[in-house]
Motif scaffolding. Structure first.
Motif, PDB file in Angstrom:
ATOM      1  N   SER A 209      60.880 -16.928  19.359  1.00  0.00           N
ATOM      2  CA  SER A 209      59.565 -16.343  19.141  1.00  0.00           C
ATOM      3  C   SER A 209      58.644 -17.449  18.646  1.00  0.00           C
ATOM      4  N   LYS A 210      57.350 -17.166  18.559  1.00  0.00           N
ATOM      5  CA  LYS A 210      56.386 -18.194  18.167  1.00  0.00           C
ATOM      6  C   LYS A 210      56.642 -18.730  16.764  1.00  0.00           C
ATOM      7  N   LYS A 211      57.173 -17.903  15.882  1.00  0.00           N
ATOM      8  CA  LYS A 211      57.425 -18.369  14.516  1.00  0.00           C
ATOM      9  C   LYS A 211      58.557 -19.393  14.448  1.00  0.00           C
ATOM     10  N   HIS A 212      59.375 -19.458  15.521  1.00  0.00           N
ATOM     11  CA  HIS A 212      60.486 -20.413  15.560  1.00  0.00           C
ATOM     12  C   HIS A 212      60.095 -21.713  16.263  1.00  0.00           C
ATOM     13  N   LYS A 213      58.820 -21.868  16.619  1.00  0.00           N
ATOM     14  CA  LYS A 213      58.431 -22.972  17.491  1.00  0.00           C
ATOM     15  C   LYS A 213      58.645 -24.348  16.854  1.00  0.00           C
ATOM     16  N   ILE A 214      58.142 -24.556  15.656  1.00  0.00           N
ATOM     17  CA  ILE A 214      58.244 -25.882  15.045  1.00  0.00           C
ATOM     18  C   ILE A 214      59.700 -26.286  14.797  1.00  0.00           C
ATOM     19  N   PRO A 215      60.513 -25.448  14.125  1.00  0.00           N
ATOM     20  CA  PRO A 215      61.924 -25.842  13.962  1.00  0.00           C
ATOM     21  C   PRO A 215      62.672 -25.915  15.291  1.00  0.00           C
ATOM     22  N   GLY A 216      62.248 -25.078  16.247  1.00  0.00           N
ATOM     23  CA  GLY A 216      62.893 -25.097  17.557  1.00  0.00           C
ATOM     24  C   GLY A 216      62.668 -26.410  18.289  1.00  0.00           C
ATOM     25  N   ILE A 217      61.432 -26.903  18.273  1.00  0.00           N
ATOM     26  CA  ILE A 217      61.123 -28.176  18.925  1.00  0.00           C
ATOM     27  C   ILE A 217      61.899 -29.308  18.266  1.00  0.00           C
ATOM     28  N   LYS A 218      61.996 -29.277  16.933  1.00  0.00           N
ATOM     29  CA  LYS A 218      62.779 -30.294  16.228  1.00  0.00           C
ATOM     30  C   LYS A 218      64.242 -30.244  16.639  1.00  0.00           C
ATOM     31  N   GLY A 219      64.748 -29.021  16.856  1.00  0.00           N
ATOM     32  CA  GLY A 219      66.126 -28.873  17.318  1.00  0.00           C
ATOM     33  C   GLY A 219      66.324 -29.453  18.708  1.00  0.00           C
ATOM     34  N   TYR A 220      65.378 -29.168  19.618  1.00  0.00           N
ATOM     35  CA  TYR A 220      65.462 -29.739  20.967  1.00  0.00           C
ATOM     36  C   TYR A 220      65.399 -31.257  20.921  1.00  0.00           C
ATOM     37  N   GLU A 221      64.514 -31.794  20.087  1.00  0.00           N
ATOM     38  CA  GLU A 221      64.385 -33.255  19.991  1.00  0.00           C
ATOM     39  C   GLU A 221      65.690 -33.890  19.501  1.00  0.00           C
ATOM     40  N   LYS A 222      66.273 -33.299  18.463  1.00  0.00           N
ATOM     41  CA  LYS A 222      67.511 -33.855  17.924  1.00  0.00           C
ATOM     42  C   LYS A 222      68.635 -33.789  18.940  1.00  0.00           C
ATOM     43  N   LEU A 223      68.797 -32.633  19.596  1.00  0.00           N
ATOM     44  CA  LEU A 223      69.880 -32.477  20.563  1.00  0.00           C
ATOM     45  C   LEU A 223      69.710 -33.432  21.731  1.00  0.00           C
ATOM     46  N   ASN A 224      68.490 -33.530  22.267  1.00  0.00           N
ATOM     47  CA  ASN A 224      68.269 -34.413  23.404  1.00  0.00           C
ATOM     48  C   ASN A 224      68.435 -35.882  23.021  1.00  0.00           C
ATOM     49  N   ARG A 225      68.004 -36.249  21.808  1.00  0.00           N
ATOM     50  CA  ARG A 225      68.201 -37.629  21.348  1.00  0.00           C
ATOM     51  C   ARG A 225      69.691 -37.969  21.296  1.00  0.00           C
ATOM     52  N   LEU A 226      70.477 -37.060  20.713  1.00  0.00           N
ATOM     53  CA  LEU A 226      71.916 -37.298  20.630  1.00  0.00           C
ATOM     54  C   LEU A 226      72.555 -37.338  22.015  1.00  0.00           C
ATOM     55  N   ALA A 227      72.137 -36.411  22.881  1.00  0.00           N
ATOM     56  CA  ALA A 227      72.713 -36.344  24.225  1.00  0.00           C
ATOM     57  C   ALA A 227      72.349 -37.579  25.043  1.00  0.00           C
ATOM     58  N   MET A 228      71.102 -38.043  24.929  1.00  0.00           N
ATOM     59  CA  MET A 228      70.666 -39.234  25.675  1.00  0.00           C
ATOM     60  C   MET A 228      71.484 -40.463  25.292  1.00  0.00           C
ATOM     61  N   SER A 229      71.913 -40.516  24.031  1.00  0.00           N
ATOM     62  CA  SER A 229      72.704 -41.669  23.582  1.00  0.00           C
ATOM     63  C   SER A 229      74.093 -41.686  24.201  1.00  0.00           C
ATOM     64  N   LYS A 230      74.503 -40.566  24.778  1.00  0.00           N
ATOM     65  CA  LYS A 230      75.824 -40.479  25.399  1.00  0.00           C
ATOM     66  C   LYS A 230      75.800 -40.835  26.888  1.00  0.00           C
ATOM     67  N   VAL A 231      74.621 -41.078  27.434  1.00  0.00           N
ATOM     68  CA  VAL A 231      74.496 -41.340  28.871  1.00  0.00           C
ATOM     69  C   VAL A 231      74.675 -42.826  29.151  1.00  0.00           C
ATOM     70  N   ALA A 232      75.521 -43.150  30.113  1.00  0.00           N
ATOM     71  CA  ALA A 232      75.707 -44.545  30.514  1.00  0.00           C
ATOM     72  C   ALA A 232      74.474 -45.041  31.251  1.00  0.00           C
ATOM     73  N   THR A 233      74.267 -46.348  31.266  1.00  0.00           N
ATOM     74  CA  THR A 233      73.188 -46.923  32.066  1.00  0.00           C
ATOM     75  C   THR A 233      73.395 -46.546  33.530  1.00  0.00           C
ATOM     76  N   HIS A 234      72.348 -46.038  34.153  1.00  0.00           N
ATOM     77  CA  HIS A 234      72.348 -45.505  35.524  1.00  0.00           C
ATOM     78  C   HIS A 234      73.072 -44.155  35.632  1.00  0.00           C
ATOM     79  N   GLY A 235      73.431 -43.583  34.495  1.00  0.00           N
ATOM     80  CA  GLY A 235      74.003 -42.247  34.505  1.00  0.00           C
ATOM     81  C   GLY A 235      72.914 -41.193  34.624  1.00  0.00           C
TER      82      GLY A 235
END
Length: 300
Positions: A209-235
């Protein structure tokens, strides 16, 4: 399986009553069908309607629906099956809205098969985050194995039941798999390998819901940052969001911020949304809820 979330949908289902199977019969050429009505989501309380037990109309029992095989069309247009829980699994038990996006990934893998062979490397490592029943990882690995490659998958999910399905689905196609139960935002560091050829990041909605937007975006940023670090070059990296209150532009900004934090660069190759069985009305922009971007990591 039908998930009834709104008062309007509730009235429609009730108007059909016990004739609901007859209503849907014509869509399936009069083949025997079983309809599962799911009213167990807490989302219903927002509509002022309470939760109710699951109803079954048709010949299949609760036990049979708890471990049911569904058929999907694969890369060679031939059907293949996955075991899912249509009685008490997430939502309706399976997510058909990702069909087109999975096909996009398989199309991107085709030219990479030749590249891998030229490098005399035919082993692929796949990380499937928030895997549920393992659909992304199983289809990617099955495609690669079919073309003479060796693929192994690491499944990560908070639900042990989901991991059991993912592992069983992988084993049914002789796919080597490892399962890690945990919260991806907290436990992703358990995944020691830093060089996966394919990383799928398809979490549940962080912004309900809209009230979850700010913490939700922070959650997406953290998860994607961690996931991106697991990708090999050209992966390949697949990032998804099913949050209706998270626009395409906001999703794009999140990906850029996550990549910057991960000190990684991506060439974005494909963008997708939900499949055709989830059509969009212009007067209801929230209906365009699913975002899926697929990119190649070329610098870290």
């Amino acid at each position: 399986s039908i998930e009834v979330l709104t008062d309007v949908a509730e009235e429609w289902i009730k108007s059909l009553g016990s004739s609901i199977t007859e209503f849907f019969q014509g869509f399936y050429q009069n083949a025997p069908i079983t309809i599962v009505i799911r009213r167990d989501s807490s989302f219903r309380t927002l509509e002022g309607i309470g939760t109710e037990p699951v109803q079954i109309f048709g010949p299949l029992s609760e036990g049979e629906l708890t471990t049911a095989a569904i058929q999907l069309s694969d890369f060679n247009s031939e059907p293949f099956s996955l075991n899912v829980n249509l009685f008490s699994g997430q939502k309706t038990g399976f997510f058909l809205d990702q069909n087109d996006n999975v096909r996009r990934l398989l199309q991107l893998l085709k030219p990479r098969l030749t590249e891998q062979n030229d490098k005399q490397k035919n082993k692929w490592k796949i990380l499937d985050l928030c895997c549920y029943v393992g659909r992304w990882g199983v289809q990617a690995a099955r495609f690669l194995n079919h073309h003479g490659q060796q693929a192994e998958v690491v499944f990560v999910d908070s639900s042990q039941s989901a991991l059991d399905f993912a592992k069983a689905n992988a084993q049914s196609y002789d796919i080597k798999a490892k399962c890690i139960q945990g919260d991806v935002l907290r436990d992703l560091e358990q995944v020691a390998d830093q060089a996966f050829d394919i990383v799928i990041c398809d979490p549940p909605a962080f912004i309900k819901s809209k009230k979850h937007k700010i913490p939700g975006i922070k959650g997406y940023e953290k998860l994607n940052r961690l996931a991106m670090s697991k990708v090999a070059t050209h992966g390949l990296f697949i990032s998804c969001s099913c949050s209706a209150n998270f626009s395409e532009n906001e999703f794009e900004e999140m990906l850029q911020s996550s990549a910057t934090q991960a000190k990684a660069s991506f060439l974005w190759l494909e963008r997708g949304l939900q499949a055709a069985d989830h059509p969009v009305r212009l007067e209801f922009p929230e209906g365009r809820y699913l975002k899926c971007w697929i990119g190649e990591k070329y610098h870290s």
